[in-house]
Motif scaffolding. Sequence first.
Motif, PDB file in Angstrom:
ATOM      1  N   VAL A 111      40.439  -5.030  86.126  1.00  0.00           N
ATOM      2  CA  VAL A 111      39.146  -4.350  86.184  1.00  0.00           C
ATOM      3  C   VAL A 111      39.351  -2.930  85.657  1.00  0.00           C
ATOM      4  N   ALA A 112      38.243  -2.297  85.297  1.00  0.00           N
ATOM      5  CA  ALA A 112      38.302  -0.886  84.915  1.00  0.00           C
ATOM      6  C   ALA A 112      37.326  -0.120  85.799  1.00  0.00           C
ATOM      7  N   LEU A 113      37.757   1.028  86.271  1.00  0.00           N
ATOM      8  CA  LEU A 113      36.892   1.889  87.078  1.00  0.00           C
ATOM      9  C   LEU A 113      36.572   3.131  86.260  1.00  0.00           C
ATOM     10  N   SER A 114      35.394   3.683  86.515  1.00  0.00           N
ATOM     11  CA  SER A 114      35.012   4.852  85.718  1.00  0.00           C
ATOM     12  C   SER A 114      35.703   6.097  86.265  1.00  0.00           C
ATOM     13  N   TYR A 115      36.293   6.849  85.367  1.00  0.00           N
ATOM     14  CA  TYR A 115      36.888   8.143  85.725  1.00  0.00           C
ATOM     15  C   TYR A 115      35.913   9.203  85.243  1.00  0.00           C
ATOM     16  N   GLN A 116      35.311   9.901  86.209  1.00  0.00           N
ATOM     17  CA  GLN A 116      34.261  10.863  85.854  1.00  0.00           C
ATOM     18  C   GLN A 116      34.588  12.299  86.249  1.00  0.00           C
ATOM     19  N   PHE A 117      35.348  12.451  87.302  1.00  0.00           N
ATOM     20  CA  PHE A 117      35.666  13.803  87.788  1.00  0.00           C
ATOM     21  C   PHE A 117      37.144  13.801  88.165  1.00  0.00           C
ATOM     22  N   PHE A 118      37.773  14.958  88.057  1.00  0.00           N
ATOM     23  CA  PHE A 118      39.144  15.031  88.536  1.00  0.00           C
ATOM     24  C   PHE A 118      39.078  15.285  90.036  1.00  0.00           C
ATOM     25  N   ASN A 119      38.961  14.237  90.807  1.00  0.00           N
ATOM     26  CA  ASN A 119      38.754  14.373  92.247  1.00  0.00           C
ATOM     27  C   ASN A 119      39.974  13.845  93.003  1.00  0.00           C
ATOM     28  N   THR A 120      39.817  13.736  94.321  1.00  0.00           N
ATOM     29  CA  THR A 120      40.958  13.307  95.145  1.00  0.00           C
ATOM     30  C   THR A 120      41.418  11.907  94.758  1.00  0.00           C
ATOM     31  N   THR A 121      40.453  11.011  94.491  1.00  0.00           N
ATOM     32  CA  THR A 121      40.832   9.652  94.085  1.00  0.00           C
ATOM     33  C   THR A 121      41.748   9.711  92.867  1.00  0.00           C
TER      34      THR A 121
END
Lengths: 165, 450
Positions: free
Chosen positions: B45-55
Motif C-alpha cells: 500500500v502507499a500512504l500519503s506523506y503530506q507534512f513532516f510530522n511525528t508519524t
Amino acid sequence: MDAPFPLVLDAAQAAFVCGGVSISAASCRRGGLPNLARATGCRVGADRRTLNVLFASAAAAALLEDVRCSGRIAVTFSEPPTHRTVQFKGSDARILPPEPDDGALAAAYVDAFASALTQLGYSGEVIRAVLASEADELVAVSFTPSAGFSQTPGPNAGTALGAGR
Amino acid sequence: MRIRLDAIRDCLEGAIPGQIATADAEGVPNLAYLSQVQYVDAGHVALSYQFFNTTRRNILANPVARVALIDPVCAAHYRLSLQYLRTEEAGPLFEKMKAKLAGIASHTGMAGVFRLLGADIYRVLDIERVPGRTLPVPAARRNLIAALRASAETLCECADLDSLLAQTLNCLEMQFDIHHAMVLLLDARAGRLYTVASRGYPVSGVGAEIGLGDGIIGVAARERTPIRIGHFAAEYSYGRAVRDSLARNGLDAGLETEIPLPGLPDSRSQLAVPIRAGHQLLGVLYVESPLDLRFGYDDEDALVALAGGLGAAIQLLQHAPPEAPGSPAPAAPPGATPAGPPLRVRHYAENHSVFLGPDYLIKGVAGAILWVLLSDFVAHGRTAFSNRELRLDHRIRLPELSDNLEARLILLARRLIERQAPIHIEKTGRGCFELRVERPLELLELPPAD
C-alpha cells in the motif's frame, strides 16, 4: 519529549474528550510493532489530570497487552465535523476494571459519536457495529497525560498543548 | 485463512479515514489519521506523506507501523502490519495519489491544507481481522466481470473505428451503467488529446482538445496510468484545465479555435484510463458521474481491461488491409453544381484551422484533410476519395506512425454534422468515402504570418 509534570486539561479540553468524538489509542513495546485500537468512551478524573479510556477487551487485546508491558499510551481524539484533533500521551498507563457506570458511559458515547457521523451524512450503523461490545468485556486504561498535542490538520499540527492550558 | 489485501480494497476508498500507529526508537507511540491509503498491488500500500510530522519522524527512525481500516459498508475492521520501504515524489503512483487527495481535500474542506509531498510505499506484512460485529452486505449493483465479458464480445464484432467507438460508449451505458463518457485520442506530434466520441453530454465536444498533463485526462495520458477521483476536485476540473491550457498556448488567443470540452458541471466521480496498444499510448477513456465515490478499484480494473481491448482493436483496425483495388468505385457522378449563395471557407496554413463563413470548424490534421478535399472538389469536381491516397498526400503530411486517419475522418464528419455545415463526409466502403457539398464554395487560403 514528555513534560516532567502532569498536564491539567482545561474545562473545554475535558468536555471535548468526553464528547461524541472519534477516540483511538496506540501503544508499543520497545523494539516492537505498534498496536492500535478504537476506544468506546472516555472519563476525565476530577482533578482533570487523569484520563480513563474505555476499550472492548477482545478488539483491543493486543493494544492492552502492550500497555500492560510498557505503560505507554497515545490517545487521539478527533471531532469529525471540524477535524479538530488532540492527542495525549502518557507513560504510566494501567489497566483497571470498569467503574459501575462505565457501561452506560460507553453506550452514551457510541450514541453521541454515531449521531455526529449521521449529521455529516455517514451511516451511524457502521460505527455502532465497529464499537459494539459486550457489557462484561469493558476495561479502562487510566493514565496521567504527560504531553498533549494539537493534531488538527494544517500548519499548526503537532503543536504541544502547554501544561495547564 | 490469510486475508488478502485485494479482497479488502473497499476499505481503502477513504469513506472512513484510516489510522496509523507508529513509535519512535524509544517505543513512544503515536496515533494519527490517514487521509489516504492507496492500493499498490497485492503486497503493498502507499500512504500519503503530506507534512513532516511525528508519524513521518517515527517511520524514518522505526520503519514499522500498524494501520486500522474499516469497510464502509459491512463495518469489518482490519489491522494491517506494515513495513516502510521508500517514498516516491513523482511518477504514476504519485500523480494517482495527488489527484485522489485533491478530491478528498475538497470533500473534507481541506483544499489548500492537504498537499502531497510523497507517496510512502509500505510492504503489507500481515492483515488481521479485529473482532467485532458486521452488517449484512447488499447485493452488488452488477457483476463487473460479466459486464466486461459482454463488452469484449461486442467490441470484437466491430469492423471499423466508428462503430468500435460507438459500441464502447454503448457498452459503458448498457453493461456498466455509466452514462457520461468520452474517448480521446492522442495526437502524438502535437502532444495533445482530441475528443473523438462522447456520450451523455448536451454538446458532444467532438474535436475538443486537451494537453498532456492538463486535468485528470491529461495527467492520466502523460503518466500512462489510470487516475480516479471520488469527489469534486477543482484543480483537476475541466474549466481549470482548459484555462491553463489556453494560458500556455497564448498564441492561439487571437483566434477562436477552441471547442469546449464536454464534461459534467457537477461531476463528483471521475476516472480516466489510458488506452494503449503495447507500450504505445493511443488515447484516454474517460468516465464520470454526479455521484460521490461512484467508481471503485473494481470499476477501475474493469475499465483498464476494457481499454486494453479497445486499444488492441483500434490498432488492429488501423492496420486492416484497405479494400481490394478494383472493387466498385463509390461513384456518385460529379453532381450538378450546387446552388445558393457561396460559402466562404478560410484555411489558416499556420495551424490548419478551417472556418466556414465566420464560424470555426476544425484545425490540425483534420483541418488539413478537409482543405485538401475541398480544394480537389473545387478544382476538379472530385467527390470520391480513399484513405490510402490521403495517407500518401504530401499536402496533409500525416505522422507516419499510427496516423489515425480514420479517427480524423470520424472527427471531421461529426464536426460537419454538428455545425450543420452544407458539407458532408460519408463512408462508402472500407477505406473510401464521399464528399457531398450542398452550396458553392469560395476557398480562401491564408499563408502563415511571418
